[in-house]
Design a protein around this motif. Structure first.
Motif, PDB file in Angstrom:
ATOM      1  N   GLU A  90       0.841  -1.215   0.000  1.00 18.88           N
ATOM      2  CA  GLU A  90       0.000   0.000   0.000  1.00 18.88           C
ATOM      3  C   GLU A  90       0.869   1.255   0.000  1.00 18.88           C
ATOM      4  O   GLU A  90       0.580   2.242  -0.704  1.00 18.88           O
ATOM      5  CB  GLU A  90      -0.921  -0.009   1.226  1.00 18.88           C
ATOM      6  CG  GLU A  90      -2.018  -1.050   1.162  1.00 18.88           C
ATOM      7  CD  GLU A  90      -2.842  -1.093   2.429  1.00 18.88           C
ATOM      8  OE1 GLU A  90      -2.489  -0.344   3.379  1.00 18.88           O
ATOM      9  OE2 GLU A  90      -3.812  -1.875   2.488  1.00 18.88           O
ATOM     10  N   HIS A  93       2.267   1.797  -3.378  1.00 19.84           N
ATOM     11  CA  HIS A  93       1.211   2.299  -4.270  1.00 19.84           C
ATOM     12  C   HIS A  93       0.975   3.798  -4.053  1.00 19.84           C
ATOM     13  O   HIS A  93       0.850   4.569  -5.013  1.00 19.84           O
ATOM     14  CB  HIS A  93      -0.086   1.526  -4.022  1.00 19.84           C
ATOM     15  CG  HIS A  93      -1.199   1.942  -4.890  1.00 19.84           C
ATOM     16  ND1 HIS A  93      -1.223   1.740  -6.263  1.00 19.84           N
ATOM     17  CD2 HIS A  93      -2.374   2.604  -4.581  1.00 19.84           C
ATOM     18  CE1 HIS A  93      -2.335   2.222  -6.768  1.00 19.84           C
ATOM     19  NE2 HIS A  93      -3.063   2.757  -5.756  1.00 19.84           N
ATOM     20  N   GLU A  94       0.968   4.250  -2.786  1.00 19.17           N
ATOM     21  CA  GLU A  94       0.784   5.671  -2.480  1.00 19.17           C
ATOM     22  C   GLU A  94       1.953   6.507  -3.008  1.00 19.17           C
ATOM     23  O   GLU A  94       1.770   7.623  -3.532  1.00 19.17           O
ATOM     24  CB  GLU A  94       0.649   5.862  -0.967  1.00 19.17           C
ATOM     25  CG  GLU A  94      -0.666   5.347  -0.407  1.00 19.17           C
ATOM     26  CD  GLU A  94      -0.757   5.517   1.091  1.00 19.17           C
ATOM     27  OE1 GLU A  94       0.218   6.064   1.676  1.00 19.17           O
ATOM     28  OE2 GLU A  94      -1.762   5.077   1.685  1.00 19.17           O
ATOM     29  N   GLN A 121       1.524   7.023  -6.677  1.00 14.73           N
ATOM     30  CA  GLN A 121       0.505   8.028  -6.967  1.00 14.73           C
ATOM     31  C   GLN A 121       1.040   9.443  -6.749  1.00 14.73           C
ATOM     32  O   GLN A 121       0.783  10.356  -7.547  1.00 14.73           O
ATOM     33  CB  GLN A 121      -0.728   7.778  -6.070  1.00 14.73           C
ATOM     34  CG  GLN A 121      -1.548   6.573  -6.495  1.00 14.73           C
ATOM     35  CD  GLN A 121      -2.776   6.386  -5.621  1.00 14.73           C
ATOM     36  OE1 GLN A 121      -2.845   6.941  -4.542  1.00 14.73           O
ATOM     37  NE2 GLN A 121      -3.728   5.568  -6.107  1.00 14.73           N
ATOM     38  N   GLN A 122       1.786   9.637  -5.661  1.00 11.45           N
ATOM     39  CA  GLN A 122       2.365  10.957  -5.388  1.00 11.45           C
ATOM     40  C   GLN A 122       3.362  11.370  -6.475  1.00 11.45           C
ATOM     41  O   GLN A 122       3.400  12.523  -6.913  1.00 11.45           O
ATOM     42  CB  GLN A 122       3.049  10.961  -4.011  1.00 11.45           C
ATOM     43  CG  GLN A 122       2.066  10.960  -2.839  1.00 11.45           C
ATOM     44  CD  GLN A 122       2.766  10.990  -1.515  1.00 11.45           C
ATOM     45  OE1 GLN A 122       4.003  11.007  -1.457  1.00 11.45           O
ATOM     46  NE2 GLN A 122       1.993  10.993  -0.444  1.00 11.45           N
TER      47      GLN A 122
END
Length: 267
Positions: free
Chosen positions: A254, A257-258, A261-262
């Motif tokens: 997770e 994944h974050e 995205q950032q």
């Protein structure tokens, strides 16, 4: 030297407590034979020593045939223990000195301290039984011989024969004290006192050994229960570790994944 070793009893195997006991009894038996051969003794004392030697030989023969019955390879057992059988025949007096080879085997094994001590520590029950056997024979031998030498020929003494001496020794070591045979001399009283003390110690060890036979199963059961509990706790700990590891991998995924995205938003 190699030719001689080939004909001697095997000493390469691990020494058991009962084998050691037989060798100690061999030493006692050789002492008895030497006394019979060279000492000037009265007829009853000679009869007593002969009875003792026959009894020790019976123990030797019983141990030999017990080992023979239990052995998987009978010929191998006979080939490596034939001298034990020959030395155990009481009617062939010159061959009794063959028991000296057993004593030489003890000396050789004592020099190998590890092979001598570790088996006894591992086999405590057998060591206890072997020690009791040696102690019983030794105490009976010395006490009966000494009391007969001290009491024989004394006025009013009632221990006059080999059978009387053996019976007195058995009764005294068991601390039963029937009173049918008893010493009348001061030396005899001293011998009797020593035998009584030895008898109390002897039967104290027997009582402790018998108690351990009843207690041991309970202790084994307790150890088995404790080992099951430990195994169960280990399985639970491993399951928790596996769950934590799965959760950690999920959290890392997770987080990655974050971060992706950032990075995409920053571009």
């Amino acid at each position: 030297m190699a030719e001689i070793k080939k004909w001697l009893p095997n000493t390469d195997n691990e020494l058991t407590p009962f084998q050691l006991a037989m060798m100690v009894l061999s030493l006692l038996s050789v002492i008895v034979v030497l006394i019979l051969s060279f000492a000037k003794l009265d007829q009853e004392t000679k009869r007593l020593l002969t009875i003792i030697d026959f009894s020790i030989c019976f123990i030797f023969l019983s141990h030999f045939f017990y080992g023979l019955v239990r052995s998987d390879n009978k010929m191998h057992y006979i080939r490596h223990n034939w001298i034990d059988f020959i030395a155990s025949i009481p009617l062939i007096e010159p061959l009794r000195f063959a028991r000296l080879f057993q004593i030489l085997r003890v000396i050789r094994l004592i020099r190998m301290a590890q092979s001598f001590i570790i088996p006894i520590i591992k086999q405590r029950r057998q060591a206890t039984l072997a020690s009791l056997l040696v102690a019983m024979v030794t105490i009976l031998t010395f006490s009966s011989v000494l009391i007969l030498i001290v009491e024989n020929g004394i006025p009013n003494a009632n221990i006059q024969t080999a059978e009387d001496a053996i019976w007195w020794a058995l009764v005294t070591i068991s601390t039963v004290g029937y009173g049918d045979y008893y010493p009348v001399t001061t030396a005899g009283h001293v011998i009797g006192g020593v035998v009584i003390v030895c008898g109390v110690s002897f039967f104290g060890v027997i009582s402790g050994y018998m108690a351990s036979l009843f207690i041991a199963p309970d202790e084994a059961e307790k150890l088995e229960t404790q080992s099951k509990e430990i195994r169960s706790e280990l399985h639970e700990a491993l399951d928790r570790m596996e769950i934590n590891q799965t959760m950690l991998i999920k959290q890392i995924a997770e987080l990655q994944h974050e971060l992706k995205q950032q990075n995409t938003l920053n571009k």
